[in-house]
Write a protein that holds these residues in place. Structure first.
Motif, short mmCIF file in Angstrom:
data_model
loop_
_atom_site.label_atom_id
_atom_site.label_comp_id
_atom_site.label_asym_id
_atom_site.label_seq_id
_atom_site.Cartn_x
_atom_site.Cartn_y
_atom_site.Cartn_z
N GLY A 174 -18.94 -14.18 -15.25
CA GLY A 174 -18.95 -12.97 -14.41
C GLY A 174 -18.01 -13.03 -13.22
N LYS A 212 -14.51 -13.05 -11.14
CA LYS A 212 -13.23 -12.37 -11.31
C LYS A 212 -12.29 -12.81 -10.20
CE LYS A 212 -11.45 -7.65 -11.70
NZ LYS A 212 -11.82 -6.24 -11.54
N THR A 229 -11.68 -11.15 -19.89
CA THR A 229 -11.11 -9.82 -19.89
C THR A 229 -9.96 -9.84 -18.90
OG1 THR A 229 -13.25 -8.82 -20.41
CG2 THR A 229 -11.54 -7.36 -19.52
N VAL A 267 -10.08 -7.33 -23.73
CA VAL A 267 -11.06 -8.38 -23.98
C VAL A 267 -10.41 -9.40 -24.91
CG1 VAL A 267 -13.33 -8.92 -24.92
CG2 VAL A 267 -12.97 -6.79 -23.64
N LEU A 292 -11.24 -11.70 -15.55
CA LEU A 292 -12.69 -11.79 -15.45
C LEU A 292 -13.20 -12.74 -16.51
CD1 LEU A 292 -15.58 -10.65 -14.60
CD2 LEU A 292 -15.22 -8.97 -16.44
N ASN A 293 -14.07 -13.66 -16.14
CA ASN A 293 -14.73 -14.48 -17.16
C ASN A 293 -15.86 -13.62 -17.74
OD1 ASN A 293 -16.04 -16.22 -18.83
ND2 ASN A 293 -16.52 -17.75 -17.27
N SER A 294 -15.55 -12.94 -18.82
CA SER A 294 -16.51 -12.07 -19.48
C SER A 294 -17.22 -12.79 -20.62
CB SER A 294 -15.81 -10.81 -20.01
OG SER A 294 -14.74 -11.16 -20.86
#
Length: 176
Positions: free
Chosen positions: A102, A104, A124, A136, A160-162
């Motif tokens: 989560g 960024k 992302t 993504v 972003l670590n999605s």
């Protein structure tokens, strides 16, 4: 260069004071080390009792410089909680990116770079910081990702670590 595992190496030739073919010096290199070897001939032998893993990048001799980037924003300056310099010389930076799920980073640039995924399963990327253009990208540990600045979205973006796990990637970035 970046060592993925601990290694015990015998090195002949630069950067040791020996010549090729001579008995080399022994070095115990820990995982996470990022030494910069000069671009010269040298011989390396694993003299440890385990498989050693390292990654490195060597540019083609005719590799063109990236040049100056107008308004360049360094990821190391704007997101120091995520980006760390492990080693650098006049031509290259070896860096590491770490992000919690989560997390960024802030808008930044990169020059030509090669990324290696140590941990993580997805990010992302927002080209130019544009959240409406989200891309993504699934990741796989051990993947190498060429990231030339001429190929959007690599030159300027936010990330972003999605994924579902923490992210850790090492990268080799041209400075010129």
């Amino acid at each position: 260069m970046y060592f993925i595992t601990d290694c015990k190496l015998k090195i002949a030739g630069p950067p040791t004071p020996t010549k090729l073919g001579e008995e080399g010096g022994v070095a115990e290199v820990p995982a996470g080390a990022a030494p910069i070897f000069p671009a010269m001939a040298h011989q390396v032998e694993n003299v440890g009792d385990a498989v050693g893993k390292a990654i490195f990048v060597e540019p083609y001799p005719n590799c063109k410089a990236c040049g100056e980037v107008a308004g360049y924003i360094s990821p190391f300056e704007v997101s120091p909680g995520c980006y760390k310099i492990l080693a650098e010389d006049d031509d290259w930076i070896t860096g590491v990116l770490t992000m919690a799920v989560g997390e960024k980073d802030l808008l930044h640039h990169h020059k030509d770079h090669l990324i290696y995924v140590l941990e993580g399963d997805g990010v992302t990327i927002y080209p130019g910081g544009d959240e409406s253009a989200a891309m993504v990208v699934p990741l796989q540990v051990g993947a190498g990702i060429p990231a030339p600045m001429s190929a959007p979205p690599f030159a300027k973006h936010t990330l972003l670590n999605s994924g579902t796990v923490p992210l850790k990637m090492v990268f080799f970035e041209a400075k010129k």
